[in-house]
Write a protein that holds these residues in place. Structure first.
Motif, short mmCIF file in Angstrom:
data_model
loop_
_atom_site.label_atom_id
_atom_site.label_comp_id
_atom_site.label_asym_id
_atom_site.label_seq_id
_atom_site.Cartn_x
_atom_site.Cartn_y
_atom_site.Cartn_z
N ASP A 80 3.16 2.50 14.71
CA ASP A 80 1.84 1.91 13.94
C ASP A 80 0.84 2.79 15.25
N ASN A 102 5.67 -4.47 9.20
CA ASN A 102 4.89 -4.44 10.59
C ASN A 102 5.65 -6.23 10.83
N PRO A 138 -5.94 -10.64 6.99
CA PRO A 138 -5.03 -10.68 8.21
C PRO A 138 -5.46 -10.60 10.04
N GLU A 158 7.44 -1.06 11.71
CA GLU A 158 6.62 -0.56 12.04
C GLU A 158 5.89 -1.65 13.28
N GLU A 196 4.14 -0.27 2.52
CA GLU A 196 3.46 -0.53 3.54
C GLU A 196 3.57 -2.24 3.31
N LEU A 198 1.36 -6.05 3.45
CA LEU A 198 0.39 -6.47 4.52
C LEU A 198 0.63 -7.25 3.92
N ALA A 199 0.40 -8.40 4.39
CA ALA A 199 0.67 -10.25 4.72
C ALA A 199 -1.15 -10.43 3.64
N ARG A 200 -1.37 -10.80 3.58
CA ARG A 200 -2.58 -11.74 2.29
C ARG A 200 -1.88 -13.72 2.71
N GLN A 225 0.74 -1.29 -0.04
CA GLN A 225 0.16 -0.15 0.05
C GLN A 225 0.86 1.34 0.17
N SER A 273 5.29 -7.98 14.63
CA SER A 273 4.30 -7.94 15.78
C SER A 273 5.29 -7.92 17.16
N GLY A 280 -4.19 5.39 3.01
CA GLY A 280 -4.88 4.56 2.41
C GLY A 280 -5.69 4.56 1.17
N TYR A 281 -6.83 4.64 1.36
CA TYR A 281 -8.20 4.10 -0.14
C TYR A 281 -7.38 5.19 -1.33
N GLN A 311 -6.01 5.34 11.57
CA GLN A 311 -7.25 5.35 11.13
C GLN A 311 -8.40 5.95 11.76
N PRO A 351 -4.51 -1.48 -0.35
CA PRO A 351 -3.39 -2.27 -0.55
C PRO A 351 -3.22 -3.57 -1.68
N ILE A 388 -3.28 -13.24 11.69
CA ILE A 388 -2.38 -13.05 12.77
C ILE A 388 -2.79 -12.98 13.61
P1 C2E Z 1 -2.10 -1.65 10.17
O1 C2E Z 1 -1.22 -1.97 10.34
O2 C2E Z 1 -2.59 -0.67 10.88
O3 C2E Z 1 -2.50 -2.23 8.71
C1 C2E Z 1 -3.04 -0.56 8.33
C2 C2E Z 1 -4.43 -1.29 7.54
O4 C2E Z 1 -5.58 -1.02 7.43
C3 C2E Z 1 -4.64 -2.87 6.53
O5 C2E Z 1 -5.59 -3.19 6.95
C4 C2E Z 1 -5.21 -1.84 5.87
O6 C2E Z 1 -5.78 -2.61 4.09
C5 C2E Z 1 -5.88 -1.20 6.02
N1 C2E Z 1 -6.31 0.06 5.46
C6 C2E Z 1 -5.44 1.09 4.54
N2 C2E Z 1 -6.27 2.45 4.00
C7 C2E Z 1 -7.31 2.31 4.99
C8 C2E Z 1 -8.21 3.05 4.40
O7 C2E Z 1 -8.32 3.94 3.26
N3 C2E Z 1 -9.46 2.68 4.40
C9 C2E Z 1 -9.28 1.72 5.84
N4 C2E Z 1 -10.76 1.35 6.25
N5 C2E Z 1 -8.61 0.31 6.23
C10 C2E Z 1 -7.84 1.15 5.51
P2 C2E Z 1 -5.44 -5.56 7.30
O8 C2E Z 1 -4.19 -5.66 5.27
O9 C2E Z 1 -6.83 -6.04 6.57
O10 C2E Z 1 -4.09 -5.45 8.18
C11 C2E Z 1 -5.05 -5.57 9.21
C12 C2E Z 1 -3.54 -5.20 10.22
O11 C2E Z 1 -2.90 -7.00 10.39
C13 C2E Z 1 -2.39 -4.48 9.66
O12 C2E Z 1 -2.31 -3.58 10.00
C14 C2E Z 1 -1.07 -5.58 10.63
O13 C2E Z 1 -1.58 -4.65 12.52
C15 C2E Z 1 -1.88 -6.12 10.83
N6 C2E Z 1 -0.78 -7.06 9.68
C16 C2E Z 1 -0.94 -6.85 8.15
N7 C2E Z 1 0.34 -7.32 7.51
C17 C2E Z 1 0.85 -7.49 8.55
C18 C2E Z 1 2.38 -8.62 9.44
O14 C2E Z 1 2.85 -8.69 7.76
N8 C2E Z 1 3.00 -8.98 9.97
C19 C2E Z 1 2.38 -8.32 11.13
N9 C2E Z 1 2.62 -8.66 11.95
N10 C2E Z 1 1.02 -7.89 11.01
C20 C2E Z 1 0.53 -7.70 9.87
#
Ligand code: C2E
Ligand code: CA
Ligand code: CA
Length: 714
Positions: free
Chosen positions: A598, A536, A491, A568, A477, A479-481, A463, A538, A676-677, A622, A682, A495
């Motif tokens: 974060d 990110n 996630p 992060e 950033e 983000l894991a999928r 993203q 943990s 952001g979106y 956010q 992402p 996660i």
């Molecule tokens: P995060 O680190 O706060 O990641 C940002 C989250 O906000 C992401 O959700 C992203 O898709 C979402 N986001 C981005 N822009 C917007 C927006 O404009 N509006 C809204 N409503 N949401 C937006 P995602 O991808 O579902 O990830 C959720 C959380 O999962 C992450 O929050 C992070 O804490 C965790 N995560 C994701 N990937 C990893 C990873 O590889 N390792 C670790 N430890 N945690 C991860």
């Protein structure tokens, strides 16, 4: 005691009975050396006439004894005369002998000073002998007594001797020490002054009966010390009986088994109670639950079982350290215990899992009331170690017998309900039969993550982050999928499961490795661009030395410059100042890797703490950004955070920017970056690549309409 000597005891043997008409010459042959000391002269008719001393008789050997009798003879002494009185007469009358008469005045013998003396000597010798025997005996007896007394006094067992009534005659030192009563306190008293009141009259009745019938009793008895304290003792009582078999005395010997009891209690405490919270442990809980089932079955009623699991406790524990985590569990335990009834069981199963058996709560309505009370008390902020922690709990409820007739079923179903309460975020859930998939699903997910990693089901979404001053791409950033069986698993689901099952290291390693790999591929396209890759981490992954090596190894392998990486981490990691995490972050900082905080604003931190920690960026959560336009407080918070961050030399990223208005407001407030979106969801790396239009002066110009729209007007 020996009778006092009288004259009758000291009669002289050296005298001779003679007739009045006899002559010395006739009665003593000259050849005999030893003549009698005195002659007792009798008439022909046998009447005692008087004494003639041997010296006088020897002077006149031819004269008859009757002539030699002195004209005024000394009066005879009675056999009963005391020796000292006789002695006085000897001194006064200057005679050598006295005749001795009985009470009737009849002659019984003669005494002299010598006979008295020799008798005394004799007696002295005899009594000395006797005394010696006596002394030897006494000595032996004394020795025995001493031993007995010593044993009585020094034994650690308390001893109490009573007469038959029974009233106390004697007690030893151990008794005094154990009971706190002095000898004076108890002598003459009935030993029931020690009764604790803990044992019924029946108990003492049985005891006395045994004593009467068998002469002895032994058992545990609870007594009361003088200070009122009640203690258990092991008591032997024996009766001492006379020849008729009647008890004359009772001897009680007891030992204070309090210390043993204490050890026993401690052992029991360890076996059945959780050492941290003092609540019953799993074993005791299962025992109580079994009883509850048996009792409810018998009484044909029911009860409810609550499974209580703290939300994100693991996270708090990892971020703030175990000591704080322990304190939190203790507080929560006390609070839950305090809001349920005394008769209910609250237990800790381990970790942050608690259970409660509510005996009289058998319907949803009354159960809901207790559940509300529990949630309320858990939600109260907890002040610990200078932090204010906000805790919440998910509660799952099952009822006996509706939701299960066996211990196993009720537990499993309350657990299932609890997971559902967590999943849907409602916090409370009553068990429904259709839920049973949920918990096993969780286990399945764990296995599936493992297999998913091996089968390449995971991939990375990128993203973009935009520089709000010119709309160019500043970084992205990662983000894991997870695409599993054709489905995207969020996630937010996998996660936490990876974290709680320990799979987060494996998953995190994969993410980081893959992120660096893809980042270097992206870099190929635009070698001069500065671009930050935000990954990110943990809290569980931040473990000092070990993590440092893992990260740097991958970077070296892929020849990635440290300034390209941004880690992060959540603000709880920063605020906990956990040594391992802090050391890691400062070493990364030394290398040139940047650190971003974060979800800033959602945790427990205060900005001033940030000064002490080497972070480079704050990511405003956010939740503040989304209602920037509507909520004045959010606006003020965001503004304050930006100003404060800048004053500390930190950059600010706004997360969740969805509208141009938000973007404009943020830029106006001086926010550095946006994500952001509005700019992009992402996306896979290839999509990100296609978003990049061109590279100008080391900056990547995005071709998305929104990115441009957000750029400041020229
Ligand atoms: P995060 O680190 O706060 O990641 C940002 C989250 O906000 C992401 O959700 C992203 O898709 C979402 N986001 C981005 N822009 C917007 C927006 O404009 N509006 C809204 N409503 N949401 C937006 P995602 O991808 O579902 O990830 C959720 C959380 O999962 C992450 O929050 C992070 O804490 C965790 N995560 C994701 N990937 C990893 C990873 O590889 N390792 C670790 N430890 N945690 C991860
Ligand atoms: Ca993040
Ligand atoms: Ca975030």
């Amino acid at each position: 005691m020996k009778p006092v000597l009288r004259i009758g005891d000291c009669l002289c043997k050296n005298w001779l009975k003679v007739g009045g008409f006899q002559r010395y010459r006739e009665v003593v042959s000259s050849s005999e050396d030893s003549s009698p000391g005195v002659f007792a002269v009798f008439s022909d008719s046998g009447v005692y006439m008087g004494l003639v001393g041997s010296r006088q008789a020897a002077l006149f050997p031819n004269r008859i004894f009757a002539d030699l009798l002195v004209r005024r003879p000394s009066a005879p002494v009675s056999v009963d005369t005391r020796l000292d009185e006789a002695l006085i007469r000897f001194r006064e009358e200057r005679v050598d002998h006295f005749a001795v008469v009985d009470a009737d005045g009849r002659f019984v013998g003669v005494i002299s000073e010598l006979s008295m003396f020799s008798t005394l000597l004799e007696q002295e010798a005899q009594s000395r002998e006797e005394r010696e025997v006596l002394i030897t005996q006494l000595k032996a007896e004394l020795e025995y007594h001493k031993l007995a007394t010593m044993a009585f006094e020094t034994t650690s067992e308390g001893v109490l001797i009573t007469d038959s009534t029974p009233s106390v005659m004697h007690v030893n030192r151990a008794f005094i020490e154990t009971t706190g009563y002095s000898l004076e306190d108890v002598v003459g008293k009935n030993p029931n002054l020690l009764h604790s009141g803990r044992q019924a009259a029946e108990f003492y009745k049985t005891m006395w009966q045994a004593l009467r019938e068998t002469g002895g009793w032994e058992g545990e008895i609870w007594n009361r010390r003088k200070n009122g304290e009640i203690y258990p003792e092991w008591l032997h009582i024996n009766s001492v009986r006379d020849e008729n078999g009647d008890a004359t005395h009772y001897v009680g010997v007891f030992s204070d088994i309090g210390p043993n009891k204490e050890i026993q209690r401690e052992l029991q405490q360890m076996a059945y109670y959780d050492t941290l919270t003092g609540l019953p442990n799993r074993r005791l809980f299962l025992d109580r639950l079994e009883r509850a089932v048996a009792q409810s079955y018998r009484l044909k009623d029911g009860f409810s079982l609550l499974f209580i699991d703290l939300d994100r406790f693991k996270y708090v524990n990892d971020a703030y350290g175990h000591e704080l985590g322990d304190g939190l569990l203790k507080t929560v335990a006390q609070r839950i215990r305090a809001v349920v009834r005394e008769s209910d069981t609250v237990a800790r199963l381990g970790g942050d899992e608690f259970v409660a058996i509510l005996h009289d709560c058998h319907d949803k309505e009354s159960c809901q009331l207790v559940v509300d009370k529990i949630r309320q008390c858990v939600n109260e902020p907890i002040g610990l170690g200078g932090h204010e922690l906000n805790v919440s709990a998910a509660i799952g409820i099952s009822f006996y017998p509706e939701d299960g007739e066996t211990v196993t079923d009720i537990i499993r179903n309350a657990d299932v309900a609890m997971y559902r309460a967590k999943e849907d975020g409602m916090g409370v859930c009553f068990y429904q039969p259709e839920m049973n998939v949920g918990a096993s699903e969780r286990l399945e997910i764990e296995g599936a993550i493992r297999r998913g990693l091996a089968n390449d089901e995971f991939w990375l979404a990128w993203q973009p982050q935009v520089d709000l001053s010119d709309g160019t791409l500043s970084g992205a950033e990662v983000l894991a999928r997870w695409t599993h069986d054709g489905q995207e698993i969020p996630p937010g689901t996998f996660i936490p499961i990876a974290e709680s099952s320990g799979l987060i290291d494996m998953l995190g390693d994969w993410v980081f490795h893959q992120a660096v790999h893809e980042a270097m591929e992206f870099k190929e396209k635009c070698k001069d661009c500065s671009l930050k890759i935000a990954v990110n981490f943990s809290p569980l992954q931040l473990r000092g030395e070990e993590t440092f090596h893992r990260i740097t190894e991958v970077m070296q392998e892929k020849a990635m410059e440290p300034d390209m990486l941004e880690m992060e981490v959540t603000e709880s990691v920063i605020m906990s100042k956990r040594p391992g995490a802090m050391e890691l972050l400062s070493r990364m900082d030394d290398l040139g890797v940047s650190v971003a905080v974060d979800d800033f604003g959602t945790g427990y931190s205060n900005l001033s703490n940030l000064k002490q920690i080497r972070v480079d960026k704050l990511k405003i959560d956010q939740s503040f950004v989304c209602d920037l336009e509507l909520n004045e407080t959010s606006r003020q918070i965001v503004q304050a955070v930006i100003m404060m961050a800048h004053s500390l030399g930190l950059k600010v990223v706004a997360e969740g920017v969805e509208t141009a208005a938000q973007c404009a407001a943020l830029r106006e407030m001086g926010c550095d970056y946006g994500q952001g979106y509005l700019y992009s969801r992402p996306v896979p790396l290839n999509t990100l690549k296609s978003l990049c239009e061109k590279c100008v002066d080391g900056k990547i110009i995005l071709n998305t309409a929104n990115g441009k729209a957000c750029a400041p007007s020229p």
